[in-house]
Scaffold this motif. Sequence first.
Motif, short mmCIF file in Angstrom:
data_model
loop_
_atom_site.label_atom_id
_atom_site.label_comp_id
_atom_site.label_asym_id
_atom_site.label_seq_id
_atom_site.Cartn_x
_atom_site.Cartn_y
_atom_site.Cartn_z
N UNK A 60 -13.87 -1.72 0.60
CA UNK A 60 -12.79 -0.82 -0.01
C UNK A 60 -11.48 -1.53 -0.17
N UNK A 61 -11.04 -1.86 0.93
CA UNK A 61 -9.43 -2.55 0.79
C UNK A 61 -9.43 -3.62 -0.28
N UNK A 62 -10.29 -4.58 -0.30
CA UNK A 62 -10.51 -5.91 -1.02
C UNK A 62 -10.65 -5.38 -2.34
N UNK A 63 -11.35 -4.38 -2.68
CA UNK A 63 -11.40 -4.05 -4.09
C UNK A 63 -10.53 -3.47 -4.64
N UNK A 64 -9.70 -2.46 -3.93
CA UNK A 64 -8.37 -2.01 -4.18
C UNK A 64 -7.46 -3.20 -4.52
N UNK B 169 -11.45 8.22 -11.08
CA UNK B 169 -12.81 7.80 -10.28
C UNK B 169 -12.23 6.42 -9.75
N UNK B 170 -12.60 5.98 -8.60
CA UNK B 170 -12.36 4.91 -7.97
C UNK B 170 -12.93 3.58 -8.57
N UNK B 171 -12.08 2.74 -8.91
CA UNK B 171 -12.63 1.47 -9.60
C UNK B 171 -13.07 2.01 -11.12
N UNK B 172 -12.57 2.84 -11.67
CA UNK B 172 -12.97 3.08 -13.04
C UNK B 172 -12.95 1.94 -14.06
N UNK B 173 -11.93 1.09 -13.85
CA UNK B 173 -12.21 0.28 -14.78
C UNK B 173 -12.90 -1.16 -14.66
N UNK B 174 -13.78 -1.05 -13.58
CA UNK B 174 -14.75 -2.07 -13.08
C UNK B 174 -15.85 -1.65 -13.20
#
Length: 354
Positions: free
Chosen positions: A331-335, A271-276
Amino acid sequence: MSVTSYSLFFFFRFFFFFFFSAFYVHSKSLPHLSSPYLSPTTISPNYHHMLKSFKIFIYPPDEDLAFDSRAESLFYASLQNSPFVTHNAEEAHLFFVPFSSSLSTRSIARVIRRLRLDLPYWNRTLGADHFYLSCAGLGFESDRNIVELKKNSVQISCFPASDGKFIPHKDISLPPLANSRAANAQANKTTSFLGYFRHTGVKESTLAKKLVNDPDFLIESELSDQLTYAERLASSKFCLFEYGVDVSGIGEALRFGCVPAVITDRPIQDLPFMDMLRWQEIAVFVPVVGVKELKRVLVRTWGDRHEQMIRLGAKASQHFVWNELPQLFDSFQTVMYELWLRRHSIRYPRRESE
């Protein structure tokens, strides 16, 4: 049945029970949450520290790069034009290895071998402070160069990731790029439908066949105009997604208060951003079941905690917006933030180059 077979059977039975219990069987006494983040007190200071200090060195590509998905292209273009890029490799926290989506495994191995022979940075960590972009993901190969790239470097792939080509807690999945940007309609949360399922591009959807005659679900196979699509989302309690098929609208579902209900036959580790993000508090994960069981899970979830899920999902939705020019928490900055969290690499002992 042998003793080994019985052991494996009960192991997988327990594993699936534990997973689905953790993701969609919740107690009514859950505490009130004000943030969708796993560490709400640290994300803001860490994020702004990342914006000020994070540095990435991009290796010069051997040729003009071409990517299979628009999300990959947006990420690479945003990275190139971002203040994170440094031309001084000595101050870099991470190193980006660029190659086209169509590049063969053998050619990628040659790229890594060249880095090993020509520059000192790969050998310092055997690639543990490097990352690469591959929508389909790389598999495990026998070539030493690919082994080190796959095992040690951070892979950024598309969501959902290809089966067997994603290593949880090391790799990162890009949030999906929506097929269409829903208009900012001022739609009331009338909740006309229990579930909304748009299966555009899926020729034979088993789930759609099961639900098509149920009046509690709205099933569509054609793209609506942006305003109608926004109204569909805002007037539905849950938006259904088949994991591994089409999850492109999951960010818009969160934004319009349509709780994502992900239908899956196995635990999801990419899942995207699973550790966040607290995914279990903004979405519901349902095993492949019949219509009655699906409705039972959705009705129970809605009755127990729908207001909190909608509120937290709306806050989390900012991380699923792709912009031509990156903005805070998009999305970009969170990646990039996910990469920043992985910047502390394990230092491997140096070895002689082959």
